[in-house]
Write an enzyme that holds these catalytic residues in place. Structure first.
Site, mmCIF file in Angstrom:
data_model
loop_
_atom_site.group_PDB
_atom_site.id
_atom_site.type_symbol
_atom_site.label_atom_id
_atom_site.label_comp_id
_atom_site.label_asym_id
_atom_site.label_seq_id
_atom_site.Cartn_x
_atom_site.Cartn_y
_atom_site.Cartn_z
ATOM 1 C CB SER A 164 54.197 -22.382 50.123
ATOM 2 O OG SER A 164 55.422 -22.846 49.590
ATOM 3 C CG ASP A 188 59.133 -34.631 45.774
ATOM 4 O OD1 ASP A 188 60.010 -34.249 44.975
ATOM 5 O OD2 ASP A 188 58.955 -34.130 46.899
ATOM 6 C CB CYS A 222 54.973 -31.469 47.726
ATOM 7 S SG CYS A 222 56.006 -32.279 46.489
#
Length: 448
Positions: A164, A188, A222
């Site tokens: 990430s 989400d 996310c």
């Protein structure tokens, strides 16, 4: 001859000298090395061999028939080699090793203002003194056989999924090319599905992050948001931004043996695997998994470029060179091709988000928000192997070498960067905590 008093602390940066072997003898000028049996083998010792070695002296003498010297015709004194003064910060190097607490991995810290490397650690290291006069075969074999790979320079040759840590530059590209706006948001549920595809691409947070815009997607890391925008963008813009930040080429540091990493895409896969690119591969590339590989040095370069809004400086270990007469030659910063210009408002959005990764109440690195200055950064967790659709990751049930890697890139102070870092912990957790200790050590001293 050399003696290395700091033992393993600089084994992968300074390197070591050793006896000249047959392969080296075939490549060097024997006249220059007529007075020595030693040559730089690794690290700075190898890269700057020509600066360090000096030149041998000689005499032209007249002798009689018995070989005795009658008179000296010419006497040329030997020339001392140059001295190198490094950018490495000894207290920071020691504190960085302590921060690792015996874990395998890397710490690299760089001055974003000039590209000077402040800390350069591949752990574990080794005692370079073992190699100077010739290492015993059993000792060498033990180092080679060690599962911790102390001889392996992870900083230059270790290639890891960036995970990430790439999300800020993916977000920057999506903004710049108009695929998203700051206000664009998704809902989400904790997973993502490509249209008409059964496979589920899961978020690291199973319950989902709720309503997510770009800022929240970076702060909370996310995955689902980045799956969504990756499907919008396609792989080509993702490959492009990774290449802009140097993922597919060596940084050019003054060491030998640096690998180039992989910024994958359609052309790369066709050339290397002779296969077509699939949409699902685009999704996992956007979260730094799949075929993407970077060295810790490239991660530090990305961190520096985030701090500098795209400006790239060549990393270097030597600050200046001093000749025997005292004359000094500075190694000036080298500005490399920067990332193409981005809109200032887009940089502001991304830099605010990486600031809030640490400072925000929901940031993934909020636990290190205890320093007297602001740290901007991004966490990452790199999978060592792929889980099946219904498998759950449980580190306690896995052998150590199968556990995830922990990564962190960052810079500080966020509003006036003086240090940029990249941390990789192999099969372990806590990269952000290591980064905080490294940053604290450096900024506390330069602010005194």
């Amino acid at each position: 001859m050399r003696y290395y008093p700091y033992l393993d602390a600089f084994s992968h940066s300074i390197g070591y000298v050793g006896r000249i072997n047959e392969q080296e003898m075939a490549k060097i000028d024997p006249t220059i090395y007529s007075a020595t049996q030693y040559i730089g083998k690794t690290g700075i010792e190898q890269f700057y061999e020509a600066e360090l070695r000096g030149m041998p002296g000689y005499q032209h003498a007249e002798t009689n028939v018995r070989g005795r010297i009658v008179r000296i015709l010419k006497n040329e004194a030997p020339t001392h080699g140059n001295d190198l003064y490094l950018t490495l910060d000894y207290p920071l190097q020691v504190d960085s090793i302590a921060a690792l607490e015996g874990k395998r991995g890397t710490v690299i810290a760089i001055d974003p203002n000039n590209g000077g490397i402040l800390a350069f650690i591949s752990a574990p290291g080794f005692d370079p003194n073992l190699f100077v006069e010739g290492i015993k075969q059993e000792t060498y074999q033990a180092l080679l056989a060690s599962w911790e790979r102390p001889l392996f320079n992870r900083l230059l040759r270790g290639q890891y999924p960036p995970a990430s840590t790439v999300k800020p530059i993916i977000a920057l590209q999506a903004l710049e090319l108009g695929f998203v706006t700051p206000e664009y948001a998704i809902s989400d549920p904790g997973f993502y599905r490509l249209p008409n595809v059964k496979r589920v691409y899961r978020d690291w947070w199973k319950p989902g992050h709720g309503r997510v815009n770009l800022h929240k997607a970076i702060v909370e890391s996310c995955d689902t948001y980045f799956y969504t925008i990756a499907n919008r963008m396609g792989i080509d813009p993702i490959t492009d931004i990774m290449q802009q930040f140097g993922f597919n080429e060596p940084t050019g540091i003054d060491l030998i043996g640096e690998l180039s990493g992989v910024a994958p895409g359609k052309e790369w896969k066709r050339a290397n695997l002779n296969e077509a690119w699939y949409p699902g591969e685009t999704l996992i590339t956007a979260i730094g998994q799949g075929f993407t590989l970077v060295t810790p040095l490239q991660l530090a370069q990305m961190s520096m470029m985030l701090a500098n809004q795209g400006e790239r400086l060549r990393p270097r270990l030597v600050d200046y060179i001093q000749q025997p007469n005292g004359e000094e030659t500075s190694i000036d910063p080298v500005r490399l091709t920067p990332a193409p210009p981005k809109k200032p408002e887009h940089w502001a959005l991304v830099q605010q988000a990486v600031h809030d990764v640490v400072a925000g109440s929901r940031g993934t690195a909020r636990r290190i928000n205890t320093s007297p200055y602001s740290i901007a950064g991004k966490t990452g967790t790199a999978q060592v192997f792929s889980l099946g659709q219904n498998e759950k990751y449980n580190a306690n049930l896995l052998e150590e070498h199968l556990r995830d890697h922990s990564l962190f890139i960052g810079y500080a102070p966020a509003d006036n960067p003086q240090i940029a870092v990249a941390i990789v912990l192999e099969n372990n957790t806590g990269a952000a905590d290591v980064a905080q200790k490294v940053i604290d050590s450096y900024l506390a001293r330069i602010s005194e």
